[in-house]
Design an enzyme around this catalytic site. Sequence first.
Site, PDB file in Angstrom:
ATOM      1  N   ASP A 336       0.877  -1.148   0.000  1.00 36.32           N
ATOM      2  CA  ASP A 336       0.000   0.000   0.000  1.00 36.32           C
ATOM      3  C   ASP A 336       0.930   1.217   0.000  1.00 36.32           C
ATOM      4  O   ASP A 336       2.061   1.112   0.456  1.00 36.32           O
ATOM      5  CB  ASP A 336      -0.838  -0.062   1.277  1.00 36.32           C
ATOM      6  CG  ASP A 336      -1.812   1.081   1.370  1.00 36.32           C
ATOM      7  OD1 ASP A 336      -2.478   1.360   0.370  1.00 36.32           O
ATOM      8  OD2 ASP A 336      -1.909   1.684   2.451  1.00 36.32           O
ATOM      9  N   ASP A 534      -0.811  -0.526   6.111  1.00 36.99           N
ATOM     10  CA  ASP A 534      -0.779   0.074   7.441  1.00 36.99           C
ATOM     11  C   ASP A 534      -2.090  -0.183   8.183  1.00 36.99           C
ATOM     12  O   ASP A 534      -2.284   0.292   9.284  1.00 36.99           O
ATOM     13  CB  ASP A 534      -0.483   1.573   7.365  1.00 36.99           C
ATOM     14  CG  ASP A 534      -1.532   2.333   6.583  1.00 36.99           C
ATOM     15  OD1 ASP A 534      -2.414   1.685   5.983  1.00 36.99           O
ATOM     16  OD2 ASP A 534      -1.473   3.571   6.556  1.00 36.99           O
ATOM     17  N   ASP A 538      -7.221  -1.123   4.638  1.00 41.85           N
ATOM     18  CA  ASP A 538      -6.765  -2.219   3.787  1.00 41.85           C
ATOM     19  C   ASP A 538      -6.839  -3.589   4.468  1.00 41.85           C
ATOM     20  O   ASP A 538      -6.232  -4.545   4.005  1.00 41.85           O
ATOM     21  CB  ASP A 538      -5.382  -1.965   3.171  1.00 41.85           C
ATOM     22  CG  ASP A 538      -4.376  -1.492   4.176  1.00 41.85           C
ATOM     23  OD1 ASP A 538      -4.591  -1.750   5.360  1.00 41.85           O
ATOM     24  OD2 ASP A 538      -3.380  -0.878   3.767  1.00 41.85           O
TER      25      ASP A 538
HETATM   26  P1  ADP Z   1      -3.712   4.731  -0.214  1.00 41.05           P
HETATM   27  O1  ADP Z   1      -4.088   3.703  -1.208  1.00 41.05           O
HETATM   28  O2  ADP Z   1      -2.613   5.598  -0.738  1.00 41.05           O
HETATM   29  O3  ADP Z   1      -3.411   4.180   1.120  1.00 41.05           O
HETATM   30  P2  ADP Z   1      -6.490   5.454   0.405  1.00 41.05           P
HETATM   31  O4  ADP Z   1      -7.097   4.281  -0.278  1.00 41.05           O
HETATM   32  O5  ADP Z   1      -6.578   5.489   1.890  1.00 41.05           O
HETATM   33  O6  ADP Z   1      -4.976   5.702  -0.046  1.00 41.05           O
HETATM   34  O7  ADP Z   1      -7.141   6.757  -0.169  1.00 41.05           O
HETATM   35  C1  ADP Z   1      -7.157   7.022  -1.551  1.00 41.05           C
HETATM   36  C2  ADP Z   1      -7.483   8.442  -1.880  1.00 41.05           C
HETATM   37  O8  ADP Z   1      -8.769   8.771  -1.363  1.00 41.05           O
HETATM   38  C3  ADP Z   1      -6.531   9.441  -1.258  1.00 41.05           C
HETATM   39  O9  ADP Z   1      -5.404   9.662  -2.063  1.00 41.05           O
HETATM   40  C4  ADP Z   1      -7.423  10.683  -1.177  1.00 41.05           C
HETATM   41  O10 ADP Z   1      -7.464  11.336  -2.416  1.00 41.05           O
HETATM   42  C5  ADP Z   1      -8.787  10.119  -0.883  1.00 41.05           C
HETATM   43  N1  ADP Z   1      -9.063  10.092   0.554  1.00 41.05           N
HETATM   44  C6  ADP Z   1      -9.153   9.010   1.358  1.00 41.05           C
HETATM   45  N2  ADP Z   1      -9.441   9.364   2.623  1.00 41.05           N
HETATM   46  C7  ADP Z   1      -9.510  10.706   2.643  1.00 41.05           C
HETATM   47  C8  ADP Z   1      -9.763  11.688   3.666  1.00 41.05           C
HETATM   48  N3  ADP Z   1      -9.983  11.348   4.930  1.00 41.05           N
HETATM   49  N4  ADP Z   1      -9.771  12.986   3.295  1.00 41.05           N
HETATM   50  C9  ADP Z   1      -9.545  13.336   2.014  1.00 41.05           C
HETATM   51  N5  ADP Z   1      -9.299  12.477   1.030  1.00 41.05           N
HETATM   52  C10 ADP Z   1      -9.276  11.175   1.315  1.00 41.05           C
HETATM   53 MG    MG Z   2      -3.744   3.314   3.054  1.00 41.40          MG
END
Ligand code: ADP
Ligand code: MG
Length: 642
Positions: A336, A534, A538
């Site tokens: 991730d 993390d 996920d």
């Molecule tokens: P990653 O795969 O990098 O761990 P996430 O799946 O948690 O990221 O989130 C993907 C995208 O969704 C982020 O890049 C962001 O654009 C948006 N996002 C997720 N959670 C939030 C939040 N709490 N506030 C704003 N944007 C969010």
């Molecule tokens: Mg994440």
Amino acid sequence: MNKKQKRTRNRILIAIVLFVVAYIIAELMPLATWLGTETAALWAEFALFLIPYLIAGYDVLLRAAKNIGHGQVFDENFLMSVATIGAFALVLFPDSDPHMAEGAAVMLFYQVGELFQSYAVGKSRASIAEMMDIAPDFANVERDGELVQVDPYEVAVGDEIIVKPGERVPIDGIVLAGSSQLDTAALTGESMPREVREGDEIISGCVNLTGLITVRTTKPFGESTVSRILELVENAAEKKARTENFITRFARYYTPAVVGIAVLLAVIPPLLLGQSWSDWVQRGLIFLVVSCPCALVISVPLSFFGGIGGASRLGILVKGSNYLETLAHTETVVFDKTGTLTDGSFNVVAVHAEADIDADRLLSVAAHAEAFSNHPIALSVQKAYAGPIDKQRIADVEEQSGHGVRATVDERVVYVGNDKLMRECGVDYHDCELTGTILHVSLDGAYVGHIVIADVVKPDATAAIEALRAAGVKKTVMLTGDRTDVAAAVADELGLDEFRAQLLPQDKVAEVEKLLGETHAHGTGKGKLAFVGDGINDAPVLTRADIGIAMGAMGSDAAIEAADVVLMDDKPSNIAKAIRIARTTMRIVWQNIVFALGVKLLVLVLAAVGIANMWLAVFADVGVAVIAILNAMRAMNVRNMK
Ligand code: ADP
Ligand code: MG
């Protein structure tokens, strides 16, 4: 050595002394002249060797008898009893050499081997307990102006506790007053102390080094980090590896088979070919002694135990030996991005507000909407805003994973998130030319601007990817919900083989399933896929992968639950270490299996053709067991593993 082991040792020592005395009398004294006849001398010898035999082996005989009573006939107690009683019984064959000495010796050596085993197992248990010696005995609380020590179980969530320098932090919490340095080595293997001050979270199990701190607890003792780690390590023994189960099954068929062959060996040649009974009965008995599978049965689990213990010394918690086995075959590692390869603490690069709002107001609205989220993005926005957050002004909060958040702030509907979120709620947004994660913000359906934030890769991430390749991992992939340009930049910087961006949590599961298929179809088909995350949204992927590795047990409960391997330290470089430990452990396991079976097979063949005698059989059996156990204990030695 514990008390019981000491008693056994003393008993064996007495038996050895009596055995030597019996041997001297039997060899050097003219027993036949003293007693008149050869037969009387033989029975005198019989009695002489019977004494050390019974002293050393009465418990084995009893256990064998008891197990037969329970219907579990074929164990090593049975093998040893039959072989040694048989050796003594040869006295009944007048044309044979007596074998009482060997019978007693077999039992003696067998018991020496057993003692050694129980010592080795006890020692590895003790050293795991020692490195897991992180359980605090008490917590200091203030009662009527006085500091008293109470059982950590009695402390409620939200209570204030005081941790003095030199004491172990008993319960997870937040520092209310004071600052200090914490030694986290027992949890993470990290030797550098960690600075904490007011407002910082601290976890139980660390040792407070320098200053007095007051802590408000955030969890009950039973759910604090120490308790959870101890539980994990204790349960690890129950999850057995395939190799381990294979050995148990193997022993179940092997022992009766060997007993069958021994019987045939003793009976067929004399009956059908008219050969001497004593000679062939003796070969059958030797066969039984050699056949004892103890070296395998004990050394294989001991090796796994050592590997798990060694890993936990480095802050890598493996939940069972089956996971160690899978880890050793890892060919694909999927990461991730946020919080795993990157730091997860975003800096605000730019705030681009639309004409009808100013930048400070935009940030304030976003921070309020994010106030209840634990996502690294939300935490970073709250930090960047820095102003006070009045939770009274916020209502109807809803987090949409992979998109962003929705909340009502001052009675106005706020959306903060990526372009997907904007499209879903029909807000007319526009993109930004800057590279970074973009948080679009809308107020009551109108676009009010965006905040550009950027994250840095963890300092050891590049080295971690290299170390994985060196450890034999064939493919590294990054999955992220972030924008493609951000993902490409990170993948490029780290030298990852592949990346996929713009994924929703469910897309990540689909991607991992696709990669699982590819990995399993590749080469020998033994390769496995590990997913490292993390734990923030996920958990489904962590459980779907062949092996789920969670970073940062320091906080996320979901991660500890869903993962098979937990890294106490957020360092990606620990993944390669875990794989190396797993590989070394498996190598040791197979060395032991091949070595023990090889030597046994050789001696079995020698016994069948009549070359091996009882002495060789004993040395082969005990010797192999001792060497295999010593080899198994190497698995624990992780310090010089790079
Ligand atoms: P990653 O795969 O990098 O761990 P996430 O799946 O948690 O990221 O989130 C993907 C995208 O969704 C982020 O890049 C962001 O654009 C948006 N996002 C997720 N959670 C939030 C939040 N709490 N506030 C704003 N944007 C969010
Ligand atoms: Mg994440």
